[in-house]
Design an enzyme around this catalytic site. Structure first.
Site, PDB file in Angstrom:
ATOM      1  N   ASN A  10       0.873  -1.180   0.000  1.00 49.74           N
ATOM      2  CA  ASN A  10       0.000   0.000   0.000  1.00 49.74           C
ATOM      3  C   ASN A  10       0.906   1.225   0.000  1.00 49.74           C
ATOM      4  O   ASN A  10       1.532   1.538   1.003  1.00 49.74           O
ATOM      5  CB  ASN A  10      -0.875  -0.021   1.265  1.00 49.74           C
ATOM      6  CG  ASN A  10      -1.666   1.259   1.453  1.00 49.74           C
ATOM      7  OD1 ASN A  10      -1.796   2.045   0.522  1.00 49.74           O
ATOM      8  ND2 ASN A  10      -2.193   1.463   2.647  1.00 49.74           N
ATOM      9  N   TRP A  11       0.969   1.880  -1.160  1.00 54.91           N
ATOM     10  CA  TRP A  11       1.895   3.009  -1.293  1.00 54.91           C
ATOM     11  C   TRP A  11       1.333   4.296  -0.682  1.00 54.91           C
ATOM     12  O   TRP A  11       2.029   5.296  -0.622  1.00 54.91           O
ATOM     13  CB  TRP A  11       2.256   3.215  -2.770  1.00 54.91           C
ATOM     14  CG  TRP A  11       3.368   2.317  -3.226  1.00 54.91           C
ATOM     15  CD1 TRP A  11       3.732   1.113  -2.683  1.00 54.91           C
ATOM     16  CD2 TRP A  11       4.277   2.547  -4.311  1.00 54.91           C
ATOM     17  NE1 TRP A  11       4.792   0.581  -3.355  1.00 54.91           N
ATOM     18  CE2 TRP A  11       5.154   1.436  -4.360  1.00 54.91           C
ATOM     19  CE3 TRP A  11       4.428   3.569  -5.247  1.00 54.91           C
ATOM     20  CZ2 TRP A  11       6.180   1.331  -5.308  1.00 54.91           C
ATOM     21  CZ3 TRP A  11       5.434   3.463  -6.197  1.00 54.91           C
ATOM     22  CH2 TRP A  11       6.305   2.356  -6.223  1.00 54.91           C
ATOM     23  N   LYS A  12       0.065   4.297  -0.294  1.00 55.27           N
ATOM     24  CA  LYS A  12      -0.547   5.498   0.291  1.00 55.27           C
ATOM     25  C   LYS A  12      -0.278   6.715  -0.613  1.00 55.27           C
ATOM     26  O   LYS A  12      -0.315   6.587  -1.826  1.00 55.27           O
ATOM     27  CB  LYS A  12      -0.028   5.714   1.709  1.00 55.27           C
ATOM     28  CG  LYS A  12      -0.110   4.447   2.561  1.00 55.27           C
ATOM     29  CD  LYS A  12       0.176   4.690   3.987  1.00 55.27           C
ATOM     30  CE  LYS A  12       0.166   3.373   4.737  1.00 55.27           C
ATOM     31  NZ  LYS A  12       0.233   3.528   6.175  1.00 55.27           N
ATOM     32  N   HIS A  92      -9.371   1.122   4.886  1.00 56.89           N
ATOM     33  CA  HIS A  92      -8.108   1.335   5.610  1.00 56.89           C
ATOM     34  C   HIS A  92      -8.364   2.277   6.784  1.00 56.89           C
ATOM     35  O   HIS A  92      -9.157   3.217   6.679  1.00 56.89           O
ATOM     36  CB  HIS A  92      -7.058   1.920   4.660  1.00 56.89           C
ATOM     37  CG  HIS A  92      -5.679   1.869   5.244  1.00 56.89           C
ATOM     38  ND1 HIS A  92      -5.252   2.758   6.189  1.00 56.89           N
ATOM     39  CD2 HIS A  92      -4.652   1.006   5.048  1.00 56.89           C
ATOM     40  CE1 HIS A  92      -3.996   2.451   6.536  1.00 56.89           C
ATOM     41  NE2 HIS A  92      -3.615   1.399   5.860  1.00 56.89           N
ATOM     42  N   GLU A  94      -6.731   4.649   7.897  1.00 56.19           N
ATOM     43  CA  GLU A  94      -6.460   6.061   7.610  1.00 56.19           C
ATOM     44  C   GLU A  94      -7.642   6.709   6.904  1.00 56.19           C
ATOM     45  O   GLU A  94      -7.813   7.934   6.966  1.00 56.19           O
ATOM     46  CB  GLU A  94      -5.164   6.179   6.786  1.00 56.19           C
ATOM     47  CG  GLU A  94      -3.951   5.891   7.660  1.00 56.19           C
ATOM     48  CD  GLU A  94      -2.707   5.446   6.914  1.00 56.19           C
ATOM     49  OE1 GLU A  94      -2.657   5.573   5.675  1.00 56.19           O
ATOM     50  OE2 GLU A  94      -1.783   4.943   7.586  1.00 56.19           O
ATOM     51  N   GLU A 163      -5.272  -5.054  10.681  1.00 54.27           N
ATOM     52  CA  GLU A 163      -4.231  -4.051  10.856  1.00 54.27           C
ATOM     53  C   GLU A 163      -4.490  -3.264  12.146  1.00 54.27           C
ATOM     54  O   GLU A 163      -5.281  -2.297  12.135  1.00 54.27           O
ATOM     55  CB  GLU A 163      -4.235  -3.071   9.682  1.00 54.27           C
ATOM     56  CG  GLU A 163      -3.966  -3.698   8.339  1.00 54.27           C
ATOM     57  CD  GLU A 163      -3.387  -2.684   7.367  1.00 54.27           C
ATOM     58  OE1 GLU A 163      -2.296  -2.925   6.879  1.00 54.27           O
ATOM     59  OE2 GLU A 163      -4.014  -1.638   7.145  1.00 54.27           O
ATOM     60  N   GLY A 169       2.856   1.837  10.799  1.00 53.19           N
ATOM     61  CA  GLY A 169       3.900   2.849  10.672  1.00 53.19           C
ATOM     62  C   GLY A 169       4.619   3.192  11.961  1.00 53.19           C
ATOM     63  O   GLY A 169       5.317   4.208  12.039  1.00 53.19           O
ATOM     64  N   SER A 208       3.581  -2.569  10.295  1.00 51.40           N
ATOM     65  CA  SER A 208       5.028  -2.645  10.540  1.00 51.40           C
ATOM     66  C   SER A 208       5.640  -3.992  10.158  1.00 51.40           C
ATOM     67  O   SER A 208       6.562  -4.464  10.822  1.00 51.40           O
ATOM     68  CB  SER A 208       5.339  -2.297  12.005  1.00 51.40           C
ATOM     69  OG  SER A 208       4.981  -0.958  12.275  1.00 51.40           O
ATOM     70  N   GLY A 229       2.845  -1.335   4.237  1.00 54.20           N
ATOM     71  CA  GLY A 229       2.908   0.076   3.883  1.00 54.20           C
ATOM     72  C   GLY A 229       4.335   0.490   3.556  1.00 54.20           C
ATOM     73  O   GLY A 229       4.827   0.292   2.446  1.00 54.20           O
ATOM     74  N   GLY A 230       5.018   1.054   4.533  1.00 57.82           N
ATOM     75  CA  GLY A 230       6.343   1.645   4.324  1.00 57.82           C
ATOM     76  C   GLY A 230       7.329   0.735   3.615  1.00 57.82           C
ATOM     77  O   GLY A 230       8.076   1.177   2.731  1.00 57.82           O
TER      78      GLY A 230
HETATM   79  C1  PEP Z   1      -0.680   0.051   6.185  1.00 58.48           C
HETATM   80  O1  PEP Z   1      -0.860   1.246   6.278  1.00 58.48           O
HETATM   81  O2  PEP Z   1      -1.516  -0.646   5.589  1.00 58.48           O
HETATM   82  C2  PEP Z   1       0.515  -0.525   6.774  1.00 58.48           C
HETATM   83  C3  PEP Z   1       0.489  -1.791   7.084  1.00 58.48           C
HETATM   84  O3  PEP Z   1       1.577   0.325   6.987  1.00 58.48           O
HETATM   85  P1  PEP Z   1       3.027  -0.058   7.581  1.00 58.48           P
HETATM   86  O4  PEP Z   1       3.453  -1.373   6.956  1.00 58.48           O
HETATM   87  O5  PEP Z   1       3.907   1.070   7.182  1.00 58.48           O
HETATM   88  O6  PEP Z   1       2.870  -0.196   9.056  1.00 58.48           O
END
Ligand code: PEP
Length: 250
Positions: A10-12, A92, A94, A163, A169, A208, A229-230
């Site tokens: 997920n590149w957001k 999500h 967010e 999640e 993050g 994470s 994500g990251g």
């Molecule tokens: C996400 O936002 O879906 C996510 C899992 O982010 P991260 O891996 O950066 O915690």
């Protein structure tokens, strides 16, 4: 039931033309991976990513529940498909928190996307205060029940991503026992909702995930991959996670 792992990035709100090289590198490795791989990209990159990496699963990060209409700034399922997307994330945290999306909104989005032909990754997860109050499993189970589409066309077209909001993050990750407890509860809910097909729905863990913790997380029962994500922004960070997911016997 055998489920093939899915690792979705997920590149957001990250990624412009310069980052298409990362998509290409990930797509090449995905061709021979032992897990399904997808990248959910900013809408502006989807069409170019599909051209750069034909055959690779590119997705959106959200979809509107309406077919079309006066919804400034939103994207429809038909638009995502037109750009070449095959899947989308819905719900999500967010968006639930930042855009005030309710479980009913998320359910409607999932139903619209599936009906249009997009695969869906539906996100759920608890806040840190809910976890600390000992209500994580009951809260997330209720969130899943209220967000689930009424039916699914095929188990492999629909995934759930657990999640925990406090793990996104932050570098914090639940213990393997906490992940196992949650995923087992979610599997029960999916079986209640969809019968035998509920056994085929993939339950991803997200929050994470990195190369250093992926193998341990993927070894947990009922963890069928990850939403990342990251660590999905660079092939060098993402591909070791794909490799860890590929180790699962099919
Ligand atoms: C996400 O936002 O879906 C996510 C899992 O982010 P991260 O891996 O950066 O915690």
């Amino acid at each position: 039931m055998n489920r093939r792992n899915l690792v979705a990035g997920n590149w957001k709100m990250h990624g412009t033309t310069a980052e298409l090289a990362e998509v290409t590198a990930i797509s090449i490795a995905a061709e021979t991976a032992g897990a399904d791989v997808a990248l959910c990209l900013p809408a502006t990159l989807i069409e170019r990513a599909v051209r750069a990496a034909p055959g690779f699963a590119v997705g959106g990060q959200d979809v509107h529940q309406a077919e079309k209409g006066a919804h400034t700034g939103c994207i429809s399922a038909a638009m995502l498909l037109d750009a070449g997307a095959r899947l989308t994330i819905v719900g999500h945290s967010e968006r639930r928190e930042g855009q005030g999306e309710s479980d009913a909104d998320v359910r409607a989005k999932a139903e619209t996307a599936l009906a249009a032909g997009l695969d869906v990754i539906l996100c759920i997860g608890e806040s840190d205060s809910v976890r600390e109050a000992g209500r994580a499993v009951s809260t997330v189970s209720a969130q899943l029940d209220a967000s689930l589409p009424g039916s699914i066309p095929a188990a492999e077209r629909f995934s759930v991503a657990y999640e925990p909001i406090w793990a996104i993050g932050t570098g914090k990750v639940p213990s393997v026992d906490e992940i196992a407890e949650m995923h087992a509860a979610l599997r029960d809910r999916l079986r209640s909702a969809f019968g035998e097909a509920g056994n085929g729905v993939r339950i991803l863990y997200g929050g994470s995930v990195k190369a250093s913790n992926a193998a341990e997380i993927f070894a947990v029962a009922d963890v069928d991959g990850a939403l990342v994500g990251g660590a999905s922004l660079k092939a060098a960070d993402f591909l070791p996670i794909v490799e860890a997911a590929s180790a699962r016997a099919e």
